[in-house]
Design a protein around this motif. Structure first.
Motif, PDB file in Angstrom:
ATOM      1  N   VAL A  75      36.067   6.056  45.325  1.00 35.08           N
ATOM      2  CA  VAL A  75      37.025   6.986  44.742  1.00 35.08           C
ATOM      3  C   VAL A  75      36.580   8.400  45.082  1.00 35.08           C
ATOM      4  O   VAL A  75      35.398   8.725  45.031  1.00 35.08           O
ATOM      5  N   GLY A  76      37.531   9.223  45.483  1.00 35.28           N
ATOM      6  CA  GLY A  76      37.247  10.596  45.861  1.00 35.28           C
ATOM      7  C   GLY A  76      37.134  10.812  47.358  1.00 35.28           C
ATOM      8  O   GLY A  76      37.141  11.958  47.821  1.00 35.28           O
ATOM      9  N   SER A  77      37.024   9.737  48.125  1.00 32.82           N
ATOM     10  CA  SER A  77      36.951   9.914  49.579  1.00 32.82           C
ATOM     11  C   SER A  77      38.303  10.398  50.097  1.00 32.82           C
ATOM     12  O   SER A  77      39.356  10.087  49.541  1.00 32.82           O
ATOM     13  N   VAL A  78      38.246  11.193  51.160  1.00 29.05           N
ATOM     14  CA  VAL A  78      39.448  11.795  51.732  1.00 29.05           C
ATOM     15  C   VAL A  78      39.652  11.229  53.136  1.00 29.05           C
ATOM     16  O   VAL A  78      38.725  11.208  53.948  1.00 29.05           O
ATOM     17  N   LEU A  79      40.882  10.763  53.393  1.00 31.35           N
ATOM     18  CA  LEU A  79      41.233  10.155  54.673  1.00 31.35           C
ATOM     19  C   LEU A  79      42.323  10.970  55.351  1.00 31.35           C
ATOM     20  O   LEU A  79      43.258  11.447  54.693  1.00 31.35           O
ATOM     21  N   LEU A  80      42.203  11.118  56.654  1.00 29.17           N
ATOM     22  CA  LEU A  80      43.203  11.809  57.458  1.00 29.17           C
ATOM     23  C   LEU A  80      43.915  10.760  58.316  1.00 29.17           C
ATOM     24  O   LEU A  80      43.271  10.028  59.071  1.00 29.17           O
ATOM     25  N   TRP A  81      45.238  10.680  58.180  1.00 27.95           N
ATOM     26  CA  TRP A  81      46.053   9.670  58.857  1.00 27.95           C
ATOM     27  C   TRP A  81      47.000  10.326  59.858  1.00 27.95           C
ATOM     28  O   TRP A  81      47.613  11.347  59.552  1.00 27.95           O
ATOM     29  N   ASN A  82      47.172   9.704  61.024  1.00 29.52           N
ATOM     30  CA  ASN A  82      48.213  10.051  61.985  1.00 29.52           C
ATOM     31  C   ASN A  82      49.143   8.850  62.047  1.00 29.52           C
ATOM     32  O   ASN A  82      48.683   7.716  62.226  1.00 29.52           O
ATOM     33  N   TYR A  83      50.455   9.100  61.900  1.00 28.62           N
ATOM     34  CA  TYR A  83      51.412   8.001  61.883  1.00 28.62           C
ATOM     35  C   TYR A  83      52.717   8.436  62.528  1.00 28.62           C
ATOM     36  O   TYR A  83      52.940   9.622  62.782  1.00 28.62           O
ATOM     37  N   PHE A  84      53.568   7.474  62.809  1.00 24.82           N
ATOM     38  CA  PHE A  84      54.844   7.706  63.478  1.00 24.82           C
ATOM     39  C   PHE A  84      55.952   7.277  62.530  1.00 24.82           C
ATOM     40  O   PHE A  84      56.017   6.119  62.129  1.00 24.82           O
ATOM     41  N   LEU A  85      56.809   8.238  62.130  1.00 23.23           N
ATOM     42  CA  LEU A  85      57.876   7.949  61.167  1.00 23.23           C
ATOM     43  C   LEU A  85      59.148   8.678  61.574  1.00 23.23           C
ATOM     44  O   LEU A  85      59.114   9.870  61.888  1.00 23.23           O
ATOM     45  N   ASP A  86      60.252   7.969  61.552  1.00 16.98           N
ATOM     46  CA  ASP A  86      61.556   8.560  61.846  1.00 16.98           C
ATOM     47  C   ASP A  86      61.565   9.305  63.180  1.00 16.98           C
ATOM     48  O   ASP A  86      62.118  10.405  63.302  1.00 16.98           O
ATOM     49  N   GLY A  87      60.901   8.737  64.180  1.00  9.59           N
ATOM     50  CA  GLY A  87      60.921   9.304  65.514  1.00  9.59           C
ATOM     51  C   GLY A  87      59.995  10.485  65.745  1.00  9.59           C
ATOM     52  O   GLY A  87      60.115  11.161  66.760  1.00  9.59           O
ATOM     53  N   LYS A  88      59.082  10.752  64.806  1.00 10.57           N
ATOM     54  CA  LYS A  88      58.174  11.874  65.041  1.00 10.57           C
ATOM     55  C   LYS A  88      56.746  11.542  64.601  1.00 10.57           C
ATOM     56  O   LYS A  88      56.520  10.717  63.719  1.00 10.57           O
ATOM     57  N   ASP A  89      55.814  12.217  65.277  1.00  6.89           N
ATOM     58  CA  ASP A  89      54.407  12.084  64.917  1.00  6.89           C
ATOM     59  C   ASP A  89      54.147  12.895  63.656  1.00  6.89           C
ATOM     60  O   ASP A  89      54.592  14.047  63.551  1.00  6.89           O
ATOM     61  N   CYS A  90      53.430  12.296  62.714  1.00  6.34           N
ATOM     62  CA  CYS A  90      53.154  12.941  61.429  1.00  6.34           C
ATOM     63  C   CYS A  90      51.667  12.839  61.100  1.00  6.34           C
ATOM     64  O   CYS A  90      50.956  11.988  61.633  1.00  6.34           O
ATOM     65  N   VAL A  91      51.249  13.700  60.190  1.00  6.11           N
ATOM     66  CA  VAL A  91      49.865  13.721  59.723  1.00  6.11           C
ATOM     67  C   VAL A  91      49.892  13.808  58.198  1.00  6.11           C
ATOM     68  O   VAL A  91      50.750  14.482  57.624  1.00  6.11           O
ATOM     69  N   VAL A  92      48.950  13.124  57.568  1.00  5.81           N
ATOM     70  CA  VAL A  92      48.821  13.226  56.120  1.00  5.81           C
ATOM     71  C   VAL A  92      47.349  13.089  55.754  1.00  5.81           C
ATOM     72  O   VAL A  92      46.599  12.355  56.401  1.00  5.81           O
ATOM     73  N   LYS A  93      46.948  13.818  54.744  1.00  4.10           N
ATOM     74  CA  LYS A  93      45.592  13.704  54.215  1.00  4.10           C
ATOM     75  C   LYS A  93      45.716  13.144  52.802  1.00  4.10           C
ATOM     76  O   LYS A  93      46.503  13.644  51.992  1.00  4.10           O
ATOM     77  N   THR A  94      44.953  12.076  52.538  1.00  5.89           N
ATOM     78  CA  THR A  94      45.003  11.429  51.231  1.00  5.89           C
ATOM     79  C   THR A  94      43.618  11.419  50.594  1.00  5.89           C
ATOM     80  O   THR A  94      42.610  11.421  51.282  1.00  5.89           O
ATOM     81  N   VAL A  95      43.610  11.373  49.274  1.00  4.81           N
ATOM     82  CA  VAL A  95      42.373  11.180  48.533  1.00  4.81           C
ATOM     83  C   VAL A  95      42.507   9.845  47.787  1.00  4.81           C
ATOM     84  O   VAL A  95      43.581   9.527  47.258  1.00  4.81           O
ATOM     85  N   VAL A  96      41.443   9.057  47.787  1.00  4.28           N
ATOM     86  CA  VAL A  96      41.446   7.788  47.071  1.00  4.28           C
ATOM     87  C   VAL A  96      41.279   8.105  45.588  1.00  4.28           C
ATOM     88  O   VAL A  96      40.245   8.628  45.159  1.00  4.28           O
ATOM     89  N   LYS A  97      42.310   7.815  44.801  1.00  9.85           N
ATOM     90  CA  LYS A  97      42.302   8.125  43.372  1.00  9.85           C
ATOM     91  C   LYS A  97      41.770   6.972  42.527  1.00  9.85           C
ATOM     92  O   LYS A  97      41.227   7.196  41.449  1.00  9.85           O
ATOM     93  N   ASP A  98      41.968   5.744  43.017  1.00 12.25           N
ATOM     94  CA  ASP A  98      41.543   4.591  42.214  1.00 12.25           C
ATOM     95  C   ASP A  98      41.379   3.380  43.121  1.00 12.25           C
ATOM     96  O   ASP A  98      42.149   3.183  44.059  1.00 12.25           O
ATOM     97  N   ILE A  99      40.359   2.589  42.802  1.00 19.36           N
ATOM     98  CA  ILE A  99      40.151   1.275  43.417  1.00 19.36           C
ATOM     99  C   ILE A  99      39.906   0.317  42.266  1.00 19.36           C
ATOM    100  O   ILE A  99      38.986   0.520  41.476  1.00 19.36           O
ATOM    101  N   ASN A 100      40.747  -0.706  42.169  1.00 15.78           N
ATOM    102  CA  ASN A 100      40.615  -1.669  41.078  1.00 15.78           C
ATOM    103  C   ASN A 100      40.430  -3.063  41.687  1.00 15.78           C
ATOM    104  O   ASN A 100      41.388  -3.649  42.200  1.00 15.78           O
ATOM    105  N   GLU A 101      39.198  -3.546  41.656  1.00 21.42           N
ATOM    106  CA  GLU A 101      38.896  -4.860  42.239  1.00 21.42           C
ATOM    107  C   GLU A 101      39.601  -5.990  41.486  1.00 21.42           C
ATOM    108  O   GLU A 101      40.104  -6.924  42.107  1.00 21.42           O
ATOM    109  N   ALA A 102      39.622  -5.915  40.166  1.00 21.89           N
ATOM    110  CA  ALA A 102      40.226  -6.983  39.372  1.00 21.89           C
ATOM    111  C   ALA A 102      41.718  -7.122  39.681  1.00 21.89           C
ATOM    112  O   ALA A 102      42.240  -8.232  39.765  1.00 21.89           O
TER     113      ALA A 102
END
Length: 151
Positions: free
Chosen positions: A52-79
């Motif tokens: 939790v708290g790690s930050v990931l940078l993603w490159n993805y293709f959506l609706d015909g265009k290249d996009c970028v997003v940065k996310t932070v992991v807010k929760d991990i629930n194993e159960a």
């Protein structure tokens, strides 16, 4: 018109729910190789993957265009086999004030159900609901399933 919303899409997969959860929790950098037409890259920007708290940078293709997003992991629930990511920067922030993605796997023997839940707040009423993203998440799940069923 309300600016806040929630969208849910469920995808039944025949591949392992545990493997799917582990991929999103601890190995997101492997996702682009499993679904290269939708997600091209995932890099750890800050912190340690799988925490939790790690930050990931993603490159993805959506609706015909290249996009970028940065996310932070807010929760991990194993159960509950769930991972929650909050968007903190990138193309989605041009349309949404907040954008949170919950990825949850229900295991049912051979078949497993992946639930993608998006909670969001639009910047203005003219912003569309994230329906194309929900289709995107379905494709990602199916691509991952196809890859794991081949191996």
């Amino acid at each position: 018109m309300t600016l806040s919303g929630k969208r849910v899409v469920q995808v039944e997969i025949k591949s392992s729910g545990d493997v799917f959860h582990e991929l999103w929790k601890s190995n997101p950098h492997q996702i682009p190789s499993l679904t290269p037409t939708t997600i091209q890259n995932c890099q750890t920007h800050d912190g340690e993957v799988g925490t939790v708290g790690s930050v990931l940078l993603w490159n993805y293709f959506l609706d015909g265009k290249d996009c970028v997003v940065k996310t932070v992991v807010k929760d991990i629930n194993e159960a509950k086999k769930s991972v929650t990511l909050e968007v903190i920067e990138g193309d989605l922030m041009e349309q949404y004030k907040t954008f949170v993605l919950h990825i949850h796997v229900d295991k049912h023997g051979v078949n497993n159900l992946v639930t993608w839940t998006v909670e969001y707040e639009k910047l203005n009423p003219n912003v569309p609901d994230p329906d194309s993203l929900m289709d995107f998440y379905k494709k990602v799940a199916k691509d991952i399933e196809t890859h794991h069923l081949k191996n």
